[in-house]
Design an enzyme around this catalytic site. Sequence first.
Site, PDB file in Angstrom:
ATOM      1  N   SER A 258      -0.849  -0.823 -16.886  1.00 36.39           N
ATOM      2  CA  SER A 258       0.089   0.284 -17.032  1.00 36.39           C
ATOM      3  C   SER A 258       0.506   0.902 -15.712  1.00 36.39           C
ATOM      4  O   SER A 258      -0.138   0.738 -14.685  1.00 36.39           O
ATOM      5  CB  SER A 258      -0.556   1.373 -17.898  1.00 36.39           C
ATOM      6  OG  SER A 258      -1.616   1.984 -17.180  1.00 36.39           O
ATOM      7  N   LYS A 259       1.601   1.623 -15.807  1.00 38.12           N
ATOM      8  CA  LYS A 259       2.149   2.329 -14.658  1.00 38.12           C
ATOM      9  C   LYS A 259       1.143   3.345 -14.146  1.00 38.12           C
ATOM     10  O   LYS A 259       1.136   3.690 -12.987  1.00 38.12           O
ATOM     11  CB  LYS A 259       3.425   3.065 -15.069  1.00 38.12           C
ATOM     12  CG  LYS A 259       4.419   2.176 -15.775  1.00 38.12           C
ATOM     13  CD  LYS A 259       5.536   1.746 -14.856  1.00 38.12           C
ATOM     14  CE  LYS A 259       6.177   0.467 -15.348  1.00 38.12           C
ATOM     15  NZ  LYS A 259       6.999   0.670 -16.537  1.00 38.12           N
ATOM     16  N   ARG A 260       0.344   3.858 -15.048  1.00 36.35           N
ATOM     17  CA  ARG A 260      -0.624   4.860 -14.648  1.00 36.35           C
ATOM     18  C   ARG A 260      -1.525   4.309 -13.547  1.00 36.35           C
ATOM     19  O   ARG A 260      -1.887   5.012 -12.619  1.00 36.35           O
ATOM     20  CB  ARG A 260      -1.466   5.290 -15.852  1.00 36.35           C
ATOM     21  CG  ARG A 260      -1.587   6.802 -15.989  1.00 36.35           C
ATOM     22  CD  ARG A 260      -2.560   7.208 -17.070  1.00 36.35           C
ATOM     23  NE  ARG A 260      -3.895   6.787 -16.766  1.00 36.35           N
ATOM     24  CZ  ARG A 260      -4.638   6.037 -17.565  1.00 36.35           C
ATOM     25  NH1 ARG A 260      -4.141   5.625 -18.721  1.00 36.35           N
ATOM     26  NH2 ARG A 260      -5.856   5.689 -17.229  1.00 36.35           N
ATOM     27  N   ALA A 262      -0.616   2.047 -11.533  1.00 33.88           N
ATOM     28  CA  ALA A 262       0.230   1.882 -10.362  1.00 33.88           C
ATOM     29  C   ALA A 262       0.274   3.172  -9.563  1.00 33.88           C
ATOM     30  O   ALA A 262       0.243   3.172  -8.348  1.00 33.88           O
ATOM     31  CB  ALA A 262       1.631   1.499 -10.794  1.00 33.88           C
ATOM     32  N   TYR A 273       2.571  -2.894  -8.374  1.00 37.82           N
ATOM     33  CA  TYR A 273       3.885  -3.308  -7.896  1.00 37.82           C
ATOM     34  C   TYR A 273       3.795  -4.248  -6.698  1.00 37.82           C
ATOM     35  O   TYR A 273       3.059  -4.003  -5.746  1.00 37.82           O
ATOM     36  CB  TYR A 273       4.730  -2.087  -7.548  1.00 37.82           C
ATOM     37  CG  TYR A 273       5.014  -1.231  -8.746  1.00 37.82           C
ATOM     38  CD1 TYR A 273       5.752  -1.752  -9.814  1.00 37.82           C
ATOM     39  CD2 TYR A 273       4.536   0.063  -8.853  1.00 37.82           C
ATOM     40  CE1 TYR A 273       6.001  -0.999 -10.944  1.00 37.82           C
ATOM     41  CE2 TYR A 273       4.783   0.830  -9.979  1.00 37.82           C
ATOM     42  CZ  TYR A 273       5.518   0.288 -11.023  1.00 37.82           C
ATOM     43  OH  TYR A 273       5.763   1.031 -12.145  1.00 37.82           O
TER      44      TYR A 273
END
Length: 500
Positions: A258-260, A262, A273
């Site tokens: 998840s972006k979390r 990131a 990323y």
Amino acid sequence: MTNAIHPARVRFAPSPTGRLHIGGARTALYNYLLAKQTGGQFILRLEDTDSKRLDPAAEGEIYDSLKWLGLTWDEGPMIGGEYGPYRQSERKQIYNELIQELIERGHAYYCFCSQERLVKLRQEQKKRKEPPHYDGLCRKLPNEEAESWVQGGESHVVRFKTPKEGTTTAIDLLRDPIQVQNNTLDDFILIKSDGMPVYHFAAIADDHLMQITHVFRGSEWLPTFPLHVLIYQAFEWQQPVWAHLSVLLNPTGKGKLSKRYAADPKKGAKSVYVLDLQEMGYLPQAVNNWMALMGWSYDDHSELFAMPELIKAFSLEKLHPSPAAVNFSKLDHFNGLYLRNLSILELTERIQPYFEKAGYNADSESLLPIAALVQKRIRTLADAVEIAGFFFEESINPPPVDLIGKGMTAVESALAAEMAHKRIGLLDLAEHDAVETDLRKLAEELSLKAGQLFGILRLAITGQKVSPPLIATMAIVGKSLVLSRISEAIQKLKQLDHSK
RNA sequence: GCCCCCAUCGUCUAGGGGACUAGGACGUAGGCCUUUCAAGCCUGAAACGGGGGUUCGAAUCCCCCUGGGGGCACCA
């Protein structure tokens, strides 16, 4: 291997809605590997049919990420190709023609239901504990009537006329055939009211038109996979080979990557990323090697694969269907391996930007011997600055107490430093062996262990408890600076004693 | 809730009926080397989720359970 016989045409088809992360990059990598292995083409296609979600910066970052990883495309945006355009937003006319054909074939129909009705419909279905689905109201509309409404400018979408009976079998390379009852499938939307196709239609149309032979995509497409098969059947097109890749999980193994994570690089979780990884000082070959091994393996012991080997070794048969938690410490390990394989010259060039970014005036000539010293001690390029930044520091200011030798007093330490200062003044620092012999002798004379003496000098000269080997470090720092720093250290030690 | 997928050390995985006292890698513990830290080398701990079958024999095949993941949009 069957896939080695015919050149594969494969595609990576990201949606430019965000930054490229390792999940997408790994999909791109597998595509690239198969294309290169078979002498086929790797195609980049932008799935930008949702104008609301477009991120203007995303497209550029996707290009930059792929290029950095070395996953260059043979056809796609920027460079074109025989099957373009490669942006779906520019292919509207193509989809329109195809959708007409589908309607004529009796596999699709216009739908005029409002969003409000659809929302209400779903709510009711939910209340009744039914799976949400379109109820088929417009499916019953006579064709001519629907046609005339469309002519009249009535807002509409186009839906797929999913068979009500029978089963659909979808064949995925990594799993058993997936069979679903057609009556559990929805009349999903093909064309939105803005005239743009939805993924389910655009991707299938383009894969066929672009003559894609193998489709690698995330397993989040598995539930809609039968729908896609149905479209192929409706057109009587030949399907590509499908492989739904395992999803990447968070390092904890809990939930999809998840972006979390990131945004939250604590506890060993780095960024997801690609471009962040570059910035952190990872090498593209390490990232590729690492990504390749999540969901694919070669045998029971080989793990180190640079790109050429990866291209040779990759095989569809060894793809693994189960989800994989990303392991950043393994990335560190691979990066360390590749870092140590670099020539000193190349390592110098790679770490130089990191020194510059840190504000150090580090030209490659002065960085070269330093690179040699740090090579075995770094896991990322950025680490080099951390361990060797002091070489470019005007003054190092170690906390005075740190200057005290192990098991010694400040006075004893000061004395040892004074003696060392005298000796070093007489030495040629370029003669590493002689310097070491002499300093060891000094330690003996002072009844110290070499480690005690070296420790004091290390702190005095580098300001760090941990540093590259002392003798070599001194040679690079230079005699005058070495001596002045030892002098400074002696002063500090004496003050420490007086203030007691 | 419904649908789909997956299941070997903490993690990534090898394994596709007997070669398994289950192999490798990361991480981890200990040791060697050593001026610190690394690197390198050696050694160790660590797994077939559970229950039923099938079979002379199951980590491997089948079923159920459990667990995990994904999906159920005019997003991809």
